[in-house]
Design an enzyme around this catalytic site. Sequence first.
Site, PDB file in Angstrom:
ATOM      1  N   HIS A  36      11.006  40.027 -11.705  1.00  0.00           N
ATOM      2  CA  HIS A  36       9.660  40.497 -11.381  1.00  0.00           C
ATOM      3  C   HIS A  36       8.992  39.553 -10.384  1.00  0.00           C
ATOM      4  O   HIS A  36       9.052  38.341 -10.552  1.00  0.00           O
ATOM      5  CB  HIS A  36       8.840  40.586 -12.677  1.00  0.00           C
ATOM      6  CG  HIS A  36       7.644  41.476 -12.567  1.00  0.00           C
ATOM      7  ND1 HIS A  36       6.535  41.135 -11.839  1.00  0.00           N
ATOM      8  CD2 HIS A  36       7.389  42.694 -13.068  1.00  0.00           C
ATOM      9  CE1 HIS A  36       5.637  42.110 -11.920  1.00  0.00           C
ATOM     10  NE2 HIS A  36       6.132  43.080 -12.660  1.00  0.00           N
ATOM     11  N   GLY A  87      -9.922  26.045  -6.298  1.00  0.00           N
ATOM     12  CA  GLY A  87      -8.821  25.102  -6.487  1.00  0.00           C
ATOM     13  C   GLY A  87      -8.299  24.525  -5.188  1.00  0.00           C
ATOM     14  O   GLY A  87      -8.892  24.728  -4.121  1.00  0.00           O
ATOM     15  N   PRO A 127       3.196  22.542  -7.394  1.00  0.00           N
ATOM     16  CA  PRO A 127       4.638  22.804  -7.490  1.00  0.00           C
ATOM     17  C   PRO A 127       5.067  23.246  -8.889  1.00  0.00           C
ATOM     18  O   PRO A 127       5.903  24.131  -9.037  1.00  0.00           O
ATOM     19  CB  PRO A 127       5.269  21.463  -7.132  1.00  0.00           C
ATOM     20  CG  PRO A 127       4.226  20.726  -6.360  1.00  0.00           C
ATOM     21  CD  PRO A 127       2.910  21.183  -6.915  1.00  0.00           C
ATOM     22  N   GLY A 183       2.538  26.639  -9.636  1.00  0.00           N
ATOM     23  CA  GLY A 183       2.385  27.646  -8.589  1.00  0.00           C
ATOM     24  C   GLY A 183       0.932  27.957  -8.325  1.00  0.00           C
ATOM     25  O   GLY A 183       0.079  27.066  -8.314  1.00  0.00           O
TER      26      GLY A 183
END
Lengths: 298, 298
Positions: free
Chosen positions: A82, A163, A169, A172
Amino acid sequence: MNQIIECVPNVSEGRDQEKISELIKEVVSTEGVKLLDYSSDKDHNRTVITFVGDKEGVKEAAFKLIKKASEIIDMRYHKGEHPRIGAVDVVPFVPVKNVTMEECVQIARELGERVGKELNIPVYLYEEAATTPERKNLENIRRGEYEGFFEKIKQPEWKPDFGPSEMNPKSGAIVIGARNFLIAFNVNLGTNDIEIANKIAKAVRFSSGGYRYVKAMGVELRERGIVQVSMNLTDFNKTPIYRVFETIKAEASRYGVNVVGSEIIGLVPSKALLDVADYYLRLENFSMDMVLENRIYE
Amino acid sequence: MNQIIECVPNVSEGRDQEKISELIKEVVSTEGVKLLDYSSDKDHNRTVITFVGDKEGVKEAAFKLIKKASEIIDMRYHKGEHPRIGAVDVVPFVPVKNVTMEECVQIARELGERVGKELNIPVYLYEEAATTPERKNLENIRRGEYEGFFEKIKQPEWKPDFGPSEMNPKSGAIVIGARNFLIAFNVNLGTNDIEIANKIAKAVRFSSGGYRYVKAMGVELRERGIVQVSMNLTDFNKTPIYRVFETIKAEASRYGVNVVGSEIIGLVPSKALLDVADYYLRLENFSMDMVLENRIYE
């Protein structure tokens, strides 16, 4: 529960039962919230969690869930079919009862701001909460996925709403927003001719001239030897179930084909079905107030 | 509220607002109970109160209401058009959610015993709680009314189920029982010919060969210049609304008449209408569990 907001976070973990339980625990342990459902898909490596609650409850539960996911999910090692851009991939808030879409947009914004600030995860607002037309559509935002987002995020038009301006990393990025209740409604046809299902899907869906709040495609049910018009109804108040159903019946009869049945996948708000009863019974005085349960839980 | 029992006492006071308020206060002040509705009719000199609650709640609220009525209503001075045998004339308990008919029968018995013992009022159990076939039907019990009951009660076959074997002059007698939810459902026809409404009523009602749980009669709506099939559906699980509605449509078309609309009077349990949606959408997988609200308030 006077005010009901539904929240349906999609999490990028569908295999490790221990981790999934830890995430669900964050929801269950939050006051003012009730867990309704969760389902994991191993191929997708993804879990969809459904809970409801009042404004403060759903916001707090969603934050705790995102925080926990940022601790126990590492996107650097995530594989699944997905599309996804983050550990918690997408968090929609859905107005169900005694709450407006505007309030759900507000919840999305407040949660987004907190996630950006406290968890250092880039946040995109989508659907009704989107800040640009390009961000309305989830697929648009998600294009490129986690792996491609390290570059995509640098483009000025993809600067996050909240943000940091670079990828986290481990976690995500995350998509948060507000949308209408989505009903998965499928109508089964008495034929094995997929072309007929495709033609009917085309007739009812928005993208090819049909109803504004319908997404549809033809699907083969090989085991049963029939075909199906598989749909998402994205606003049952404006494009009601019965209207779509009657249109499909009429289009099917054009091909000499019968509607043999239908199905609803997942949950449906009672109003969507009560509207169906209202229509077919030709009720002159229907109101949600006539329904006993609505008097009890008002 | 996990368990829902509906209780609909009919009280022989429909004019004195002060007294009516005092009676309603007894319900509202009871824990585990929620008042849903009340309506008074001055001609009938009668008030119908609707409340819901759990087993202990409805039993206690009903007792307090009967006790208060025995203090402030004096049947020796009561006049009204509606048949009645006592200050609180009839008290049905209706299973709505997570409760069986048997439990409602048990509530009726326990309440009846307490009313007989503590308030010295003769008690008759009716419908599902009836102890003889003659007592199943409310009209049967009530025949003779308050005035005639001083004699009727002396007949061995009309010995009360609980309480004294003679009338309480001030409070009369009381009928307590358990029954299914009753839906008042009317279907309007596009004609002013009352004969057609009468014929259709005859076709669908139990007493003349129709559906088992339907009472029906033709009614003229003079202001609108149309007629109506006016019905009580006494068990919507066994004789569902849609089946009666479709039969009326078919019978009406026999006379070249259209069904122009319908109406539900009072409250209706959501399941009765969800069954209608299930039927018309030809749902293959319908269950009450699919309805969002049923997950929340389980």
